[in-house]
Design an enzyme around this catalytic site. Structure first.
Site, PDB file in Angstrom:
ATOM      1  N   ARG A  20       0.843  -1.214   0.000  1.00  0.00           N
ATOM      2  CA  ARG A  20       0.000   0.000   0.000  1.00  0.00           C
ATOM      3  C   ARG A  20       0.874   1.259   0.000  1.00  0.00           C
ATOM      4  O   ARG A  20       1.009   1.920  -1.020  1.00  0.00           O
ATOM      5  CB  ARG A  20      -0.939  -0.043   1.223  1.00  0.00           C
ATOM      6  N   ASP A  21       1.515   1.560   1.095  1.00  0.00           N
ATOM      7  CA  ASP A  21       2.305   2.799   1.168  1.00  0.00           C
ATOM      8  C   ASP A  21       3.457   2.735   0.164  1.00  0.00           C
ATOM      9  O   ASP A  21       3.815   3.726  -0.469  1.00  0.00           O
ATOM     10  CB  ASP A  21       2.870   2.967   2.591  1.00  0.00           C
ATOM     11  N   HIS A 212       5.787   4.674  12.445  1.00  0.00           N
ATOM     12  CA  HIS A 212       5.703   4.597  10.973  1.00  0.00           C
ATOM     13  C   HIS A 212       6.682   5.641  10.429  1.00  0.00           C
ATOM     14  O   HIS A 212       6.353   6.816  10.316  1.00  0.00           O
ATOM     15  CB  HIS A 212       4.252   4.899  10.576  1.00  0.00           C
ATOM     16  N   HIS A 214       9.259   7.215   7.719  1.00  0.00           N
ATOM     17  CA  HIS A 214       9.761   7.314   6.339  1.00  0.00           C
ATOM     18  C   HIS A 214      11.245   7.691   6.423  1.00  0.00           C
ATOM     19  O   HIS A 214      11.689   8.311   7.387  1.00  0.00           O
ATOM     20  CB  HIS A 214       8.932   8.329   5.547  1.00  0.00           C
ATOM     21  N   CYS A 245       4.543   9.174   0.050  1.00  0.00           N
ATOM     22  CA  CYS A 245       3.137   9.577   0.043  1.00  0.00           C
ATOM     23  C   CYS A 245       2.895  10.528  -1.124  1.00  0.00           C
ATOM     24  O   CYS A 245       3.630  11.497  -1.291  1.00  0.00           O
ATOM     25  CB  CYS A 245       2.777  10.257   1.365  1.00  0.00           C
ATOM     26  N   ASN A 254       9.240   4.122   3.070  1.00  0.00           N
ATOM     27  CA  ASN A 254       9.210   3.729   4.487  1.00  0.00           C
ATOM     28  C   ASN A 254      10.544   3.091   4.829  1.00  0.00           C
ATOM     29  O   ASN A 254      11.278   2.636   3.954  1.00  0.00           O
ATOM     30  CB  ASN A 254       8.125   2.676   4.719  1.00  0.00           C
TER      31      ASN A 254
END
Ligand code: HMG
Ligand code: MG
Length: 307
Positions: A20-21, A212, A214, A245, A254
């Site tokens: 996803r990310d 989370h 990055h 993002c 990430n």
């Protein structure tokens, strides 16, 4: 939660967000069958929590338009939770119909980011999440919360820690079982992250918080370690360090799952994740994307086996 003397937890939950990310920012559409193959490889590597896709507007994030195909196509591994991002009821209903085991709602600690990412204010976003939480509770679907921009915003710059604590607290009070704190643009450094966590933990216990990070400035693994030292026991990461993002300019991937597992293995922390199949999963998607994995560990181990 059990701790070593140094405060580092004995077991850590890894939430793999690569599909996803990691992929949401890829300009070229990655076919659903490649995403499915990646997810199945990640599950086989021992990752028990995988964020598989997002039920967001396909106009906003075209890469996630195949959400239902991806969720339906996965050969499910028992014990693995396949999650999806849902910004509103439309997304929740589609995720539920698609068979998501868990959903994630996503808010921000900065007003400007909230507007750019989900086209509404923080207060409006929380109001939109109320019916999602009510429906999920009725359906028995666990809901995870995200707070973006916990140490800085690409538009507003500095973000007061009180705002992070208050949005994280609101998400927990609304019924999220855990809140993942997103350093969306990777501006966190260890002391800054620890200060933020200490203040947020006064509102939400550390057991309900996840990190989370990055890796925009290469600080993500240091931030994971700094968070572990405060007892944090859940981290999001992307295989091969994929990601970024679409609504945070300059945001890179990430923290790489391989690098987090390498650190945790070295600390004797249990994750249930096996490095060899994880590296192979990273190699699989990196080959597809036509670039080397951003994970340092993947590079080192590849060159050590090549030499
Ligand atoms: P909007 O334009 O304000 O929404 O977008 P709307 O309700 O006015 O609807 C506009 C159109 O979108 C309508 O279609 C709706 O049906 C459709 P039209 O009539 O124009 O054909 N629509 C949807 N379609 C599919 N699924 C849905 C959905 N909702 C409405 N769920 C909206 C508001 C929230 C939908 C939009 O802004 C959006 O989708 N944003 C998502 C952005 C995104 O995915 N960002 C990346 C994920 S967050 C992230 O990466 C950060 C994180 O990793 C943590 C960190 O690093 O900090 C989690
Ligand atoms: Mg993110």
């Amino acid at each position: 939660m059990e701790h070593f003397d140094g405060g580092i937890p004995r077991t850590v939950k890894i939430v793999e967000v690569g599909p996803r990310d990691g992929l949401q920012n890829e300009k070229k559409l990655v076919p659903a069958n490649v995403k499915i193959a990646l997810i199945e490889r990640l599950a086989n590597a021992g990752l028990a929590a995988i964020e598989a896709t997002a039920f967001v507007s396909p106009k906003w994030v075209p890469q996630m338009a195949d959400n239902a195909d991806v969720l339906r196509g996965i050969v499910r591994k028992p014990g693995v939770r396949y999650a999806a991002l849902t910004p509103n009821m439309k997304g929740y209903e589609a995720a539920r119909n698609g068979g998501a085991d868990e959903v994630a709602i996503f808010a921000a600690a900065s007003e400007a980011f909230s507007q750019r990412n989900i086209n509404c204010s923080i207060a409006e976003s929380l109001a939109r999440f109320e019916p999602v939480l009510a429906a999920a509770q009725a359906d028995g679907v666990p809901v995870r919360g995200y707070v973006s921009c916990v140490v800085g915003c690409p538009y507003d710059g500095n973000v007061p820690i009180e705002n992070v604590a208050s949005v994280a607290g609101a998400l927990i009070e609304m019924g999220c079982y855990e809140v993942s704190l997103g350093d969306t643009i990777g501006v966190g450094t260890p002391v800054k992250v620890q200060r933020m966590l200490q203040q947020v933990a006064r509102r939400v216990p550390m057991e309900k918080l996840a990190g989370h990070f990055h890796d925009t400035y290469g600080m993500a693994i240091a931030n994971v370690h700094a968070s572990l030292q405060l007892g944090m026991a859940a981290f999001d990461s992307s295989v091969a360090g994929l990601g970024g993002c679409p609504y945070a300019q300059g945001a890179s991937g990430n923290v790489a799952t391989e690098d987090v597992i390498y650190l945790l293995d070295a600390l004797g922390v249990e994750t249930g994740v096996d490095m060899a199949p994880l590296l192979a999963a990273g190699q699989f998607i990196s080959s597809y994307l036509g670039r080397p994995a951003a994970s340092k560990v993947a590079r080192a181990l590849r060159s050590s086996t090549a030499s």
